[in-house]
Design a protein around this motif. Structure first.
Motif, PDB file in Angstrom:
ATOM      1  N   ILE A 199     -40.619  52.509 -32.798  1.00 28.06           N
ATOM      2  CA  ILE A 199     -41.247  51.214 -34.143  1.00 28.06           C
ATOM      3  C   ILE A 199     -39.978  50.639 -34.089  1.00 28.06           C
ATOM      4  O   ILE A 199     -38.812  50.912 -33.610  1.00 28.06           O
ATOM      5  N   THR A 200     -39.813  49.492 -35.147  1.00 21.72           N
ATOM      6  CA  THR A 200     -38.869  48.752 -35.501  1.00 21.72           C
ATOM      7  C   THR A 200     -38.683  48.913 -36.855  1.00 21.72           C
ATOM      8  O   THR A 200     -39.634  48.543 -37.506  1.00 21.72           O
ATOM      9  N   LEU A 201     -37.644  49.271 -37.350  1.00 24.62           N
ATOM     10  CA  LEU A 201     -37.239  49.251 -38.883  1.00 24.62           C
ATOM     11  C   LEU A 201     -36.333  47.745 -39.333  1.00 24.62           C
ATOM     12  O   LEU A 201     -35.451  47.433 -38.439  1.00 24.62           O
ATOM     13  N   THR A 202     -36.554  47.345 -40.687  1.00 20.79           N
ATOM     14  CA  THR A 202     -35.822  46.326 -40.947  1.00 20.79           C
ATOM     15  C   THR A 202     -35.119  46.955 -42.155  1.00 20.79           C
ATOM     16  O   THR A 202     -35.649  47.741 -43.150  1.00 20.79           O
ATOM     17  N   VAL A 203     -33.756  46.591 -42.116  1.00 18.17           N
ATOM     18  CA  VAL A 203     -32.981  47.135 -43.262  1.00 18.17           C
ATOM     19  C   VAL A 203     -32.309  46.021 -44.003  1.00 18.17           C
ATOM     20  O   VAL A 203     -31.732  45.110 -43.283  1.00 18.17           O
ATOM     21  N   ASP A 204     -32.281  46.061 -45.230  1.00 20.23           N
ATOM     22  CA  ASP A 204     -31.513  45.042 -46.127  1.00 20.23           C
ATOM     23  C   ASP A 204     -30.292  45.822 -46.529  1.00 20.23           C
ATOM     24  O   ASP A 204     -30.127  47.200 -46.947  1.00 20.23           O
ATOM     25  N   PHE A 205     -29.047  45.206 -46.286  1.00 22.26           N
ATOM     26  CA  PHE A 205     -27.605  46.047 -46.289  1.00 22.26           C
ATOM     27  C   PHE A 205     -26.803  44.987 -47.245  1.00 22.26           C
ATOM     28  O   PHE A 205     -26.766  43.889 -46.789  1.00 22.26           O
ATOM     29  N   GLU A 206     -26.276  45.481 -48.238  1.00 26.41           N
ATOM     30  CA  GLU A 206     -25.156  44.915 -48.947  1.00 26.41           C
ATOM     31  C   GLU A 206     -23.849  45.418 -49.000  1.00 26.41           C
ATOM     32  O   GLU A 206     -23.975  46.692 -49.491  1.00 26.41           O
ATOM     33  N   TRP A 207     -22.995  44.808 -48.749  1.00 30.67           N
ATOM     34  CA  TRP A 207     -21.524  45.501 -48.688  1.00 30.67           C
ATOM     35  C   TRP A 207     -20.568  44.501 -49.241  1.00 30.67           C
ATOM     36  O   TRP A 207     -20.471  43.346 -49.206  1.00 30.67           O
TER      37      TRP A 207
END
Length: 144
Positions: free
Chosen positions: A113-121
């Motif tokens: 499967i492919t996961l989509t991740v939102d990331f803020e740093w």
């Protein structure tokens, strides 16, 4: 101050603030790791938040869509660890200058499967509003 000089000052300030904040969305395949590095100055405040994007809006996130996340310094010091989570946040003051890595690992799944991740740093000045991202109680523990 004349108009062109005023615009230059505003553009310079926006450029500095933009360079201290990174927000992105990326895909990660099951059984793979994706790492993102950020060069952070010593004694700089840094905050981050991440979440797996739900592929089936309006339904619960499938159990297969969980991550293991680690944030470490270039010296190997661990600043955040989370296992089998769909979202999380971290906040710390950098003890040493250098590259810090946030690594995301998606567990093995068959079929893949492919996961989509939102990331803020955010670091430095951009992390000033850290209280809206991290709860004060969890940050205080990190300063001990």
């Amino acid at each position: 101050m004349d108009a062109p000089a005023g615009y230059l000052v505003i553009l310079t300030i926006l450029g500095v603030l933009a360079s201290a904040s990174e927000s992105l969305r990326f895909d990660i395949q099951s059984s793979h790791t994706k790492c993102i590095a950020e060069d952070i100055k010593s004694n700089s405040m840094t905050v981050g938040k991440y979440s797996v994007v739900n592929p089936n809006e309006g339904q619960a996130l499938p159990d297969s869509h969980k991550l293991t996340v680690r944030v470490t310094s270039s010296y190997g010091n661990s600043y955040h660890t989370a296992d089998h989570v769909e979202s999380g946040q971290f906040a710390f003051t950098a003890a040493e200058a250098g590259d810090y890595m946030a690594c995301f690992y998606a567990a093995d799944h068959n079929p893949a499967i492919t996961l989509t991740v939102d990331f803020e740093w955010r670091t430095g000045v951009a992390a000033k509003d850290w209280s809206s991202i991290a709860k004060k109680g969890s940050v205080e523990v990190l300063f001990l």
